[in-house]
Design a protein around this motif. Sequence first.
Motif, PDB file in Angstrom:
ATOM      1  N   TRP A 111     -10.754  -9.365   1.004  1.00 29.30           N
ATOM      2  CA  TRP A 111     -10.783  -7.767  -0.095  1.00 29.30           C
ATOM      3  C   TRP A 111     -10.953  -7.106   1.210  1.00 29.30           C
ATOM      4  O   TRP A 111     -10.220  -6.053   0.354  1.00 29.30           O
TER       5      TRP A 111
ATOM      6  N   LEU B 288      -1.968 -11.710   2.642  1.00 30.62           N
ATOM      7  CA  LEU B 288      -1.889 -12.687   1.900  1.00 30.62           C
ATOM      8  C   LEU B 288      -0.921 -13.801   2.233  1.00 30.62           C
ATOM      9  O   LEU B 288      -1.847 -14.921   2.216  1.00 30.62           O
TER      10      LEU B 288
ATOM     11  N   PRO C 142      -1.205  -5.245   2.966  1.00 26.62           N
ATOM     12  CA  PRO C 142      -1.911  -6.275   1.992  1.00 26.62           C
ATOM     13  C   PRO C 142      -0.820  -7.246   1.739  1.00 26.62           C
ATOM     14  O   PRO C 142      -1.312  -8.358   2.220  1.00 26.62           O
TER      15      PRO C 142
ATOM     16  N   TRP D  42      -7.106  -5.331   1.278  1.00 26.09           N
ATOM     17  CA  TRP D  42      -6.290  -4.880   0.392  1.00 26.09           C
ATOM     18  C   TRP D  42      -7.217  -3.323  -0.302  1.00 26.09           C
ATOM     19  O   TRP D  42      -6.121  -2.612  -0.366  1.00 26.09           O
TER      20      TRP D  42
ATOM     21  N   CYS E 250       5.758  -9.215  -0.992  1.00 23.85           N
ATOM     22  CA  CYS E 250       4.946 -10.492  -0.801  1.00 23.85           C
ATOM     23  C   CYS E 250       5.192 -11.235  -0.754  1.00 23.85           C
ATOM     24  O   CYS E 250       5.016 -12.659  -0.019  1.00 23.85           O
TER      25      CYS E 250
ATOM     26  N   SER F  48       0.791  -1.062   0.364  1.00 21.49           N
ATOM     27  CA  SER F  48       0.196   0.181   0.234  1.00 21.49           C
ATOM     28  C   SER F  48       0.386   1.779  -0.231  1.00 21.49           C
ATOM     29  O   SER F  48       1.247   2.624  -1.049  1.00 21.49           O
TER      30      SER F  48
END
Length: 287
Positions: A217, A204, A200, A220, A109, A85
């Motif tokens: 959702w 995840l 996020p 995110w 990630c 973000s």
Amino acid sequence: MAAKCITFFGLLCLLPQLRSRQFWRAVLAEMLGTLVVVSTVLGSSVPGPGDVPVGPLYPALAVGVAIVTVATCFGEISGAQVNPSVTLALLATRRMDVTRAMVYIAAQCVGAFLSTGALYLALPLKATADHFVNKVPLELNAGQALGIEVLITFQMVFTLFSVEDQRRRDSTEPGNLALGLTHTAGVFIGARFSGACMNPARALAPAVITGFWENHWVYWIGPILGAVLAGLSHEFLFAPSASRQKLVACLTCKDIEIVESTSMTGSSLSTVTQNAIRNKQANKMDN
């Protein structure tokens, strides 16, 4: 044919960065920084003896200390964004190009996956991994949790932009401490309402490992929306260089640095433009 040309020129633009050692140092720094932050947050969320919940105190203090540490270690290398973000907020305000932003997000990630996977393998009871997942509390709905995520991510990213703006003006303010405290404040505010994700990548990795995707959702859209709003509002409303010309330059894809220099120095646009062009040419020659 047009699509092939676009892909070809995109690869040409990407190659110089791929050949840069500094670029890959920054990517590695983002991966390691995210690994440290996510592992610290998840580790501090594990219940104590007898499955006693830890509450928001441990994660709040843990994430604050982790952010200060990571910002000190990797701030000069990659900016220590460690959060998709934040990266998207920098992209929206044109402080970062698309190629670097996408690679940074992928590295973040990967770092989150590595930390979550390592902690999951180290757990004596795999059911404990349920505490890693961000969940909307039963007494709230997804819309309320979304609003909390937007709020706490907004204050976190707005602080980050303010700290970076002070550093650009050679301020001596303790910026890393402010970054850590704003993360701590975010967890104190939102832990009981949404889990205080703000990241996020942090949401995840546990969702993939545990297979829990309910209301995913929220973690995110909320952080990304809050981050982008914070970045835009700081850049075009509250920053010392904020101006209508700067907003128009962003919307029309013009050079924001030239407009920023104009508003900060009060010089004419033509003079500042010439100086900026000379500086850019000199930087290219140095590189």
